[in-house]
Design an enzyme around this catalytic site. Structure first.
Site: not given
Ligand code: NDP
Ligand code: 2IT
Length: 450
Positions: A94, A115, A118, A130, A169-170, A213, A244, A383
């Site tokens: 997952k 992961q 976690k 992943k 997603g991520d 998250t 997100n 999830s």
């Molecule tokens: P999104 O794509 O929705 O948003 C990512 C954000 O981070 C944007 O503002 C983006 O800016 C910025 N960003 C991405 N890459 C970079 C970079 N290399 N340098 C600077 N800014 C960057 O992703 P999420 O919000 O889903 O994910 C954010 C983080 O949270 C990641 O580390 C992800 O692995 C983690 N995460 C996500 C989960 C989820 O459920 N979605 C669960 C647990 C962890 P820009 O638009 O300019 O690229």
């Molecule tokens: O990093 C993470 O935990 C995620 N991007 C979410 C993974 C999931 O299966 O919901």
């Protein structure tokens, strides 16, 4: 594994680096875990004999494939995609899918490895995986993204399944991408199963998954303050990112009475000394979720705020830092600056956002430092709830899911206390790493040599 690699972090790491050359993010993630669990393993001869650390740092398998698709202008493009099936000792693989030009095997291995721990911490039966691609959805039309997703799923579908591997997603993979991917899976397999999570509410998605998250990260931070007889209420918070995770961390922060003063994207950060309120956040949501615009537009609308191009928000003096963008977005220097400015808590919404030396500085300073595998586990936990709802063919209410999320974050917090409490307080890094490790290790031992 020789005696040394079972008892000495450097000896273990030098073997791992030799076996996995050119993968710095993976090395970093492993080192952080091994530093915490080595003392625990050292005391248990059966873990050493079973080579548990060596086995846990080797993915079960990695599928690598080409994704060919066509632009709106009829040009052919080829990207590379991966699914890292890291460890299914305690449940089906997952973990999310990431679409970003920086995606490579090292990044996805670090994410799949993290992961595993976690998911174990959530208490749900989920293994770690992943995947993703170096495809850049930025600037692509909806139809181009659709063609990419359909082409990717045409290969991926044979490697996943509701009892095998359940992606989500991520970065760069949100509701639009999950919908296209799921539509193609359903068409290829002719089965309506919960094979992806983060689906739309109309076709099997869960309430609160989108928010989980960010909300969970704020709940975790509030729990850490609570353990010291304090609250997140009234604290100033610097959030990075505006995707997100960041958006829903800010939303929950506002609700809990915190004052959020920054957000960012890869272009720079905005500083709003008055705090981002619900109305301003609605503007950010429209900007980022609706129009896919840049955060710099915030200062055109809210004149008291400033935009800092090419910078990260960690120079702003705050009580709480909440990195919610990407890995290694807090350097050791930035960590020290946060500490110098009196930061009380760092709570990681993003995965591995702090470089290892910075993480050591936070632990040494004895601040409340909630590492990502604990603090951002709310997303994958919901999830897991989505998978349960799909299996039951039922939908839970918002209230029920939110209660489940709160309970999960409290339980993870308590597990960190159980395994991380010492004479100087709780070391949440140790607590999360050992707490996540134990269940996976016990399952692997029970299976014998597999
Ligand atoms: P999104 O794509 O929705 O948003 C990512 C954000 O981070 C944007 O503002 C983006 O800016 C910025 N960003 C991405 N890459 C970079 C970079 N290399 N340098 C600077 N800014 C960057 O992703 P999420 O919000 O889903 O994910 C954010 C983080 O949270 C990641 O580390 C992800 O692995 C983690 N995460 C996500 C989960 C989820 O459920 N979605 C669960 C647990 C962890 P820009 O638009 O300019 O690229
Ligand atoms: O990093 C993470 O935990 C995620 N991007 C979410 C993974 C999931 O299966 O919901």
């Amino acid at each position: 594994m020789s005696k040394d690699t079972c008892k000495d972090v450097d000896a273990f790491m030098s073997g791992l680096i030799k076996r996995n050359p050119g993968e710095p993010e993976f090395h970093q993630a492993v080192k952080e875990v091994v530093e915490s669990v080595m003392p625990y393993v050292r005391d248990r001869e059966e873990y050493c004999r079973a080579q548990i650390l060596e086995r846990m740092t080797e993915p079960d398998r990695i599928v690598i494939f080409r994704v060919t698709w066509e632009t709106d202008d009829g040009e052919i493009r080829a990207n590379r995609a991966w699914r890292v099936q890291f460890n299914n000792a305690i449940g089906p693989y997952k973990g999310g899918l990431r679409f970003h030009p920086s995606v490579n095997q090292s990044v996805l291995k670090f994410l799949g490895f993290e992961q595993t721990f976690k998911n174990s911490l959530t208490g749900l039966p989920m293994g770690g995986g992943k995947g993703g691609s170096n495809f850049n959805p930025k600037g692509k039309s909806d139809r181009e993204v659709m063609r990419f997703c359909q082409s990717m799923m045409t290969e991926l579908h044979r490697h996943i399944g509701e009892h095998t591997d359940v992606p989500a997603g991520d970065i760069g993979v949100g509701p639009r991408e999950i919908s296209y991917l799921y539509g193609q899976y359903k068409r290829l397999e002719n089965r309506h199963t919960g094979v992806l999570t983060g689906k739309g509410l109309a076709f099997g998605g869960s309430e609160i998954r989108k928010e989980a998250t960010g909300y969970g990260c704020m709940y975790f931070c509030d729990n850490m303050f609570g353990n010291r007889g304090d609250l997140i209420e009234g604290k100033t918070v610097a959030v990075s990112g505006s995707g997100n995770v960041a958006i829903y961390a800010v939303e929950k922060g506002i609700e809990l009475g915190a004052k959020i003063v920054t957000m960012s994207d890869s272009g720079g950060f905005i500083h709003d000394p008055d705090g981002i309120d619900a109305e301003k956040l609605a503007f950010v949501k429209e900007l980022k979720e609706g129009k896919r615009e840049r955060i710099s537009k915030y200062v055109e609308r809210f004149k008291n705020a400033s935009y800092h191009e090419g910078e990260r928000p960690w120079s702003v003096p705050v009580d709480v830092a909440m990195p919610c963008a990407t890995q290694n977005e807090i350097s050791p220097e930035e960590a020290r600056e946060l500490l110098k400015n009196g930061v009380k808590a760092v709570c990681e919404g993003a995965n591995m956002p702090t470089e290892l030396e910075g993480a050591h500085a936070f632990v040494d300073a004895g601040i409340l430092y909630g590492p990502s595998k604990a603090a951002n586990a709310g997303g994958v936990a919901v999830s897991g709830f989505e998978q349960t709802q799909n299996a039951e063919r039922l939908s839970w209410s918002r209230e029920k899911v939110d209660e489940g999320l709160k309970d999960t974050m409290r339980n993870i917090h308590n597990k960190c206390v159980e395994f991380g409490e010492g004479k100087d307080g709780v070391n949440y890094v140790k607590g999360a790493n050992v707490g996540g490790f134990v269940k996976v290790a016990e399952a692997m031992l029970a299976y014998g040599a597999v």
